[in-house]
Design a protein around this motif. Structure first.
Motif, PDB file in Angstrom:
ATOM      1  N   ALA A 115       0.835  -1.206   0.000  1.00 55.45           N
ATOM      2  CA  ALA A 115       0.000   0.000   0.000  1.00 55.45           C
ATOM      3  C   ALA A 115       0.869   1.256   0.000  1.00 55.45           C
ATOM      4  O   ALA A 115       0.529   2.262  -0.640  1.00 55.45           O
ATOM      5  N   LYS A 116       1.974   1.192   0.703  1.00 53.43           N
ATOM      6  CA  LYS A 116       2.896   2.332   0.749  1.00 53.43           C
ATOM      7  C   LYS A 116       3.426   2.634  -0.654  1.00 53.43           C
ATOM      8  O   LYS A 116       3.534   3.795  -1.056  1.00 53.43           O
ATOM      9  N   LEU A 171       2.898   6.001  -2.748  1.00 50.51           N
ATOM     10  CA  LEU A 171       4.073   6.717  -3.240  1.00 50.51           C
ATOM     11  C   LEU A 171       3.932   7.074  -4.720  1.00 50.51           C
ATOM     12  O   LEU A 171       4.307   8.163  -5.156  1.00 50.51           O
ATOM     13  N   HIS A 172       3.384   6.132  -5.476  1.00 47.90           N
ATOM     14  CA  HIS A 172       3.244   6.344  -6.920  1.00 47.90           C
ATOM     15  C   HIS A 172       1.862   6.878  -7.290  1.00 47.90           C
ATOM     16  O   HIS A 172       1.496   6.870  -8.461  1.00 47.90           O
ATOM     17  N   THR A 173       1.089   7.308  -6.264  1.00 51.46           N
ATOM     18  CA  THR A 173      -0.288   7.797  -6.470  1.00 51.46           C
ATOM     19  C   THR A 173      -1.073   6.892  -7.413  1.00 51.46           C
ATOM     20  O   THR A 173      -1.766   7.352  -8.303  1.00 51.46           O
ATOM     21  N   LEU A 180      -4.889   3.049   6.990  1.00 46.81           N
ATOM     22  CA  LEU A 180      -5.654   4.293   6.813  1.00 46.81           C
ATOM     23  C   LEU A 180      -4.714   5.479   6.586  1.00 46.81           C
ATOM     24  O   LEU A 180      -5.026   6.389   5.805  1.00 46.81           O
ATOM     25  N   ALA A 181      -3.582   5.445   7.260  1.00 48.16           N
ATOM     26  CA  ALA A 181      -2.605   6.535   7.112  1.00 48.16           C
ATOM     27  C   ALA A 181      -2.028   6.587   5.699  1.00 48.16           C
ATOM     28  O   ALA A 181      -1.491   7.618   5.276  1.00 48.16           O
ATOM     29  N   LEU A 182      -2.165   5.466   4.958  1.00 44.60           N
ATOM     30  CA  LEU A 182      -1.670   5.433   3.574  1.00 44.60           C
ATOM     31  C   LEU A 182      -2.766   5.823   2.583  1.00 44.60           C
ATOM     32  O   LEU A 182      -2.613   5.661   1.378  1.00 44.60           O
ATOM     33  N   GLY A 191      -9.490  11.621   2.067  1.00 46.42           N
ATOM     34  CA  GLY A 191      -9.598  12.232   0.746  1.00 46.42           C
ATOM     35  C   GLY A 191     -10.073  11.253  -0.311  1.00 46.42           C
ATOM     36  O   GLY A 191     -10.080  11.547  -1.506  1.00 46.42           O
ATOM     37  N   GLY A 192     -10.494  10.053   0.128  1.00 45.34           N
ATOM     38  CA  GLY A 192     -10.902   9.012  -0.812  1.00 45.34           C
ATOM     39  C   GLY A 192     -12.400   8.748  -0.782  1.00 45.34           C
ATOM     40  O   GLY A 192     -13.178   9.528  -0.227  1.00 45.34           O
ATOM     41  N   VAL A 193     -12.771   7.617  -1.358  1.00 41.73           N
ATOM     42  CA  VAL A 193     -14.166   7.190  -1.426  1.00 41.73           C
ATOM     43  C   VAL A 193     -14.406   6.140  -0.353  1.00 41.73           C
ATOM     44  O   VAL A 193     -13.535   5.297  -0.109  1.00 41.73           O
TER      45      VAL A 193
END
Lengths: 267, 267, 267
Positions: free
Chosen positions: B84-85, B89-91, B115-117, B163-165
């Motif tokens: 997930a990181k 990182l690569h959006t 969640l932090a990711l 900031g997501g869904v």
């Protein structure tokens, strides 16, 4: 293409069923249930055993082993190597499925170690056989990105290096030993739409290997599997209904029907 | 409820099928086979890869990742965080399924790290979304003890934080981004009676996310999945026959049929 | 054989469905999905939780536990022992499935540790019950090599040693507590041809155990499972189509039908 090439392919199914071999499988999490059901449907006796605490003791009990690297990690890889080493030591047959070998360095290293133990049969899709032979291959996850024909030379190379049989799965399968080769044209378009059917095919090859010559056993297993797929595909409404119909067909298919239905061309 | 709200939901299915995205899944042992079959049925290309030895290398290959904590342990959790990181990182998009997050401290800590990711999409049942937002939730194993309406505020809170869904599954699903929300009323009563269908839904959302806007992709995936459930439910005799019928329906459903059958209400 | 022996076996099914118990399962990779689907079909709420990081915390939430050693390794074995210890400490019921116990020293040692925690119910095939009691047994993978009758004395011995119930699966099951015994003749010949159906039966026994007396609950679960198998077998074309039909039958079978269809002989 000549049907069955005057060889009684069904006899290999009959012999496997008469033996009902115990097959030791070290396979991936996705395939485990499907492979067990496939082996029960064909008349073999599956056992899934991977733990380092017992894998060698169990391998010593089984006449044949199948190894599939699909979801391996370090501990599983060590178990695969131990079990395969034991089979090699006792000159008992074992089958390798190099799932997605081209995707990561870990898979390449694991397969190099397994290849050194000279698998009796290797079966994979074209991309996997190419990558295993060190000839690239379009590694895109676990699905084949390359055609079977593109992998024939790689398969022959691997067969020569291991002294074993190499099979390339696809619409028409290619099978080769160091000295012989064949094509098998049985199969159905829905098969690649169901997960773990390639993996489980190695479980069938493994069952056929117990006490039978590797090249013939592999060809017979491929034809049997593909023919059951044809029968299931004729009944299925899609990839979901294909699955129960396929297990039913594997269980119901007779040696006689295999002999007449096998689409095998000896090269 | 307006049908489809003048949006062509089927185009998202058509685009996903045209792309046939490779989806990297780190999911639980119960769901692994079902999710792979669901992704193959819809036209995507699944890969299940979790080992620490290769998970980052593989994540770098895939346009989208799905993470499901259902049967995680320490090693699997580390693999989830690494993969997930890398996506963060690569959006690149990734989806989180916080299975049974309210049940144990281990799951809560793992989900806090995930969640932090900032997952692109989180989908869970009402109890899981409530627990993930730190608002309690009736954690009783992995089945929902709370209604969807009770979790709407928690979902909006999570969407703002990431900031997501965020999608809450239930008889009528609720989907929210930081700025938009919708309800999706497709589905069938047999779906909660079949294991891993919630988990596998995240695999469909993941496939739709590849190259598509997250809010629309999620709504379209929920409507598609629920509509296929309606079609399967009309044929099924119970939870057993529902499963093959559902995979068949996922494979057969056309973009046009999705556009007319989607029960979506934009709020 | 008397049908139902004047006991209302269906009431145990009705009570289980009214409770819809959360069942904590630590089972093998082959059975995990099947067991979850079986438990959902019968009306229970399954949870598969094994990780050392959370297994005790989760066991404290669940009224009943099932343990299956099928694909255990060292870490999984430690989780099984911790969870079973917690159930024993709180005198809550738990069920043991000693899959292939005779095959390796690792399985024998693990089962010795579990046996010391006095499982409420042990269910296995004849070979497994014989091996568990230290009386040999033809350990050939995980399939039974011995007949049920050969394992009756071993089952009685185990029941005396644990104070619990021991069930031997086969064409006619044998069930014994330290003071009572019964035979259950429900079942179908296709059941041993489908993987994980034995394992999943332990999941049904577990669900019936929640708040019910162990001997009656076990007998009722065996009769219910076998009767559903009879109904599925009447519709199936083979082991593949048996599976969806079996889940449908488990879901549809009523307590009344169980009471009339149970083939139970109290000894």
């Amino acid at each position: 293409m000549a049907q069955s090439e005057h060889h009684d392919w069904g006899q290999h199914l009959a012999q496997m069923r008469a033996t009902a071999p115990l097959v030791h499988n070290i396979t991936n999490f996705v395939a485990m249930n499907v492979m067990a059901n496939v082996q029960l449907a064909i008349g073999a006796s599956p056992a899934m055993v991977h733990a380092l605490e017992e894998v060698e003791e169990f391998a010593a009990l089984a006449p044949v082993l199948t190894v599939n690297i699909g979801t391996a990690d370090g501990a599983w890889a060590a178990g695969m190597l131990r079990a395969a080493k034991l089979m090699a030591l006792h000159t008992r047959p074992w089958v390798l499925d190099p799932v997605g070998v081209g995707a990561t360095a870990f898979r390449q290293e694991l397969c190099a170690g397994l290849l050194a133990l000279k698998p009796t049969v290797i079966r994979g899709n074209a991309s996997e056989i190419l990558a295993l032979a060190g000839q690239g291959g379009q590694a895109r996850g676990v699905d084949a990105g390359d055609g079977v024909a593109a992998a024939e030379a790689a398969a022959r190379d691997l067969a020569t290096r291991t002294g074993g049989v190499v099979a390339v799965s696809g619409p028409v399968d290619f099978v080769t030993s160091p000295t012989r080769a064949a094509r098998v044209a049985n199969g159905h378009a829905l098969m690649p739409r169901v997960t773990a059917l390639g993996c489980s095919l190695n479980g069938v090859i493994g069952a056929f290997l117990a006490g039978q010559p590797a090249f013939e056993a592999t060809v017979a297993a491929l034809a049997y599997y593909g023919l059951a797929g044809e029968q299931a595909g004729a009944k299925a409404q899609g990839p979901g209904s294909f699955q129960p119909a396929f297990l039913d067909a594997l269980a119901a298919l007779t040696p006689e029907r295999l002999t007449t239905g096998a689409k095998v061309q000896i090269l």
